[in-house]
Design an enzyme around this catalytic site. Structure first.
Site, PDB file in Angstrom:
ATOM      1  N   ASP A 282       0.831  -1.202   0.000  1.00 53.52           N
ATOM      2  CA  ASP A 282       0.000   0.000   0.000  1.00 53.52           C
ATOM      3  C   ASP A 282       0.861   1.246   0.000  1.00 53.52           C
ATOM      4  OD1 ASP A 282      -2.361  -1.311  -0.039  1.00 53.52           O
ATOM      5  OD2 ASP A 282      -2.685  -1.242   2.125  1.00 53.52           O
TER       6      ASP A 282
ATOM      7  N   LYS B 264      -4.169   1.976  -1.884  1.00 54.18           N
ATOM      8  CA  LYS B 264      -5.599   2.156  -1.717  1.00 54.18           C
ATOM      9  C   LYS B 264      -5.933   3.071  -0.552  1.00 54.18           C
ATOM     10  CE  LYS B 264      -7.518  -1.613   0.612  1.00 54.18           C
ATOM     11  NZ  LYS B 264      -8.347  -0.583   1.118  1.00 54.18           N
TER      12      LYS B 264
ATOM     13  N   MET C 255      -8.499   8.436   9.808  1.00 56.50           N
ATOM     14  CA  MET C 255      -9.097   8.936   8.566  1.00 56.50           C
ATOM     15  C   MET C 255     -10.098  10.056   8.814  1.00 56.50           C
ATOM     16  SD  MET C 255      -9.718   5.164   6.890  1.00 56.50           S
ATOM     17  CE  MET C 255     -10.385   4.458   8.382  1.00 56.50           C
TER      18      MET C 255
HETATM   19  N1  SAH Z   1      -3.961  -0.072   9.304  1.00 55.57           N
HETATM   20  C1  SAH Z   1      -3.543   1.261   9.615  1.00 55.57           C
HETATM   21  C2  SAH Z   1      -4.650   2.275   9.439  1.00 55.57           C
HETATM   22  C3  SAH Z   1      -5.142   2.388   8.030  1.00 55.57           C
HETATM   23  S1  SAH Z   1      -6.365   3.605   7.813  1.00 55.57           S
HETATM   24  C4  SAH Z   1      -2.993   1.286  11.040  1.00 55.57           C
HETATM   25  O1  SAH Z   1      -3.142   0.330  11.780  1.00 55.57           O
HETATM   26  O2  SAH Z   1      -2.366   2.282  11.412  1.00 55.57           O
HETATM   27  C5  SAH Z   1      -5.429   4.998   7.320  1.00 55.57           C
HETATM   28  C6  SAH Z   1      -5.481   6.045   8.379  1.00 55.57           C
HETATM   29  O3  SAH Z   1      -4.577   5.732   9.405  1.00 55.57           O
HETATM   30  C7  SAH Z   1      -5.081   7.424   7.917  1.00 55.57           C
HETATM   31  O4  SAH Z   1      -6.138   8.088   7.287  1.00 55.57           O
HETATM   32  C8  SAH Z   1      -4.708   8.072   9.220  1.00 55.57           C
HETATM   33  O5  SAH Z   1      -5.839   8.457   9.942  1.00 55.57           O
HETATM   34  C9  SAH Z   1      -4.080   6.918   9.954  1.00 55.57           C
HETATM   35  N2  SAH Z   1      -2.627   6.931   9.794  1.00 55.57           N
HETATM   36  C10 SAH Z   1      -1.855   6.027   9.184  1.00 55.57           C
HETATM   37  N3  SAH Z   1      -0.566   6.359   9.273  1.00 55.57           N
HETATM   38  C11 SAH Z   1      -0.512   7.506   9.968  1.00 55.57           C
HETATM   39  C12 SAH Z   1       0.534   8.343  10.418  1.00 55.57           C
HETATM   40  N4  SAH Z   1       1.811   8.080  10.137  1.00 55.57           N
HETATM   41  N5  SAH Z   1       0.209   9.446  11.123  1.00 55.57           N
HETATM   42  C13 SAH Z   1      -1.068   9.747  11.415  1.00 55.57           C
HETATM   43  N6  SAH Z   1      -2.094   8.984  11.011  1.00 55.57           N
HETATM   44  C14 SAH Z   1      -1.828   7.881  10.307  1.00 55.57           C
END
Ligand code: SAH
Length: 491
Positions: A33, A55, A170
């Site tokens: 991703d 995605k 998100m």
């Molecule tokens: N599976 C991922 C989340 C996926 S959804 C996890 O466990 O972290 C994607 C969302 O995750 C983004 O829209 C944001 O809200 C958050 N996110 C992912 N990486 C991030 C980061 N480095 N800093 C802040 N938010 C993050």
């Protein structure tokens, strides 16, 4: 014949798990991703098939059904398939759906949890998501759905009443609605809130406010995805616990111009100090072919770089020889980096300058050493200071060129990044020459401060009409880092 649903963590490559790195290195196929650490794929096999299925975070993306089909078809034909996802695969990552598709198709799978952004980004912002006095529970919530729709799957009243920290993934675009729904549901408008953008990455940004103010604070700061919203009194702890921003090179971008193989040590040390590091390898090391030297002929063998050490031992190994070939000679190293490379091959250097890790320093360090026949193993085209000095002392000197350094053109992206950097580091005259060959115009325009490892490199910069802003007093990587940190602290 197994698909691994692997979490890659929130962005800091240091937060990839040991298991994730192991599987990336072993994978035949990697489906990844957008929100994975930039360097996550560096350890992949050169012959691995890498498939981008970006995605997360909007934009054009592969439909989920297509990704699942891809995993199933590769899962059937390849031995190890890694499905690499940001954060944790089962936390808002649709990993559950992918696992279901695999199970349905009878493809074996395993899940490798990752460090989820909802815990890691707050941690890097100095916000513990739970705390004995502040929050005994934490809820991970999707902010993705449109909360203005009546069909909201979220129970806003229950969320408002939740006795603990709320972490919204998100949620930046919906932040105004999230905040107002919580207040409407009964959460105090004075409750603390934070938005963390690009958490754990060198350019992480954090803004804080209350449920009443956070939407406008985030809008003023133009906060963008990926970002998380944290609501709860734990946010207040940041005032005392922030640490990420106080590292010596936090917020500073440093370009590293050495060859890729050598750059990693310098780059990772700078990153550990908080810098955003741009690798702009303007030079490449090309080993020269040749037989192993007959080391028994010499009473002194001089090594002038870690590359020289590595390539001398490569030639010895090719001839079925090892460190014992050096048994009869004194071994001299130009500085601690070279000495440490020797140590990794089981050889402790007899002579290492205690300061000035340049040819002149080694000449001085060798002053009391009796030499009849010496070998200087080094790069093609290096300066002749050392061989000349030894010859003038009556020694017979052979020079063995083990490698040459050649220019390696920088990409447009690298050039653009260099132009915006705060510092550009030069660790040798050849990095200066080749960097300017590739990036001359950019270097002229850039406001970056030029950091030189020592007087020889500085002289080469001046030859090209660039004034070094910082020169290391100790002419090795540690010295260069110290000088850069001191300069950053003084500005
Ligand atoms: N599976 C991922 C989340 C996926 S959804 C996890 O466990 O972290 C994607 C969302 O995750 C983004 O829209 C944001 O809200 C958050 N996110 C992912 N990486 C991030 C980061 N480095 N800093 C802040 N938010 C993050």
């Amino acid at each position: 014949m197994t698909v691994y649903l692997v979490g890659a963590g929130p962005g800091d490559p240091g937060l990839l798990t040991a298991r994730a790195l192991e599987l990336i290195a072993a994978a035949d196929v990697i489906v990844y991703d957008r929100l994975i650490p930039a360097s996550a794929l560096e350890g992949a096999r050169p012959d691995a098939t890498l498939i981008y299925a970006g995605k997360e975070g909007g934009g054009a993306s592969m439909p989920q059904s297509e990704i699942s089909e891809l995993l199933v078809s590769h899962g059937v034909s390849a031995r190890i398939v890694v499905r690499l996802k940001g954060g944790d695969p089962f936390v808002f990552g649709r990993g559950g759906e992918e696992a279901e598709a695999l199970r349905q198709a009878g493809v074996p799978f395993e899940v490798v949890p990752g460090v989820t952004a909802g815990v890691a980004a707050p941690a890097y912002a100095g916000i513990p998501v739970t705390h004995r006095d502040e929050a005994s529970a934490v809820a991970f919530v999707t902010g993705h759905e449109d909360p203005s729709k009546p069909s909201s799957v979220l129970d806003w009243g229950a969320l408002a009443a939740f006795p603990g920290t709320l972490v919204f993934y998100m949620g930046v675009r919906q932040l105004p609605l999230i905040a107002s729904r919580l207040v409407d549901g009964g959460r105090a408008s004075s409750e603390a809130a934070a938005v963390i953008e690009r958490g754990t990455l060198p350019d992480q940004r954090v803004v804080t406010g209350t449920l009443e103010t956070i939407a406008s604070v985030a809008a003023d700061a133009a906060v963008r995805a990926p970002a998380l919203v944290v609501v709860g009194s734990v946010v207040g702890l940041r005032e005392r616990l922030a640490w990420f921003e106080s590292r010596p090179l936090a917020g500073i971008t440093v370009a590293v111009t050495r060859a890729r193989a050598q750059a990693s040590g310098l780059a990772s040390r700078l990153a550990d100090l908080g810098a955003a590091v741009i690798e702009a390898p303007a030079i490449r090391i090309v080993p020269l072919d040749g037989p192993a030297p007959s080391l028994a002929d010499y009473d002194l063998v001089c090594l002038t770089s870690p590359n020289g050490v590595r390539l001398l031992f490569a030639r010895l190994a090719a001839a079925g020889l090892d460190a014992r070939a050096l048994a009869g000679a004194r071994v001299a190293a130009i500085g601690p980096g070279t000495a440490s490379a020797l140590r990794s091959f089981g050889v402790i250097a007899d002579v290492v300058p205690s300061e000035r890790f340049v040819a002149e320093g080694l000449v001085d360090a060798l002053a009391g050493v009796d030499v009849r026949r010496a070998l200087v193993a080094r790069a093609a085209g290096a300066r002749d200071v050392l061989p000349d000095a030894l010859r003038s002392r009556g020694a017979e000197v052979d020079v063995l060129a083990l490698y040459e350094t050649v220019a390696s053109p920088l990409t447009q992206d690298q050039l653009a990044a260099v132009q915006d950097a705060d510092y550009v580091t030069f660790t040798s005259s050849s990095t200066v020459r080749f960097f300017l060959e590739s990036a001359g115009a950019v270097a002229g325009r850039s406001r970056a401060r030029m950091v030189s490892i020592g007087p020889v490199t500085s002289a080469t910069l001046r030859e090209h009409r660039l004034e070094p802003d910082v020169e290391a007093t100790r002419h090795d990587i540690d010295g260069l880092i110290d000088a850069l940190v001191a300069d950053a602290a003084s500005r």
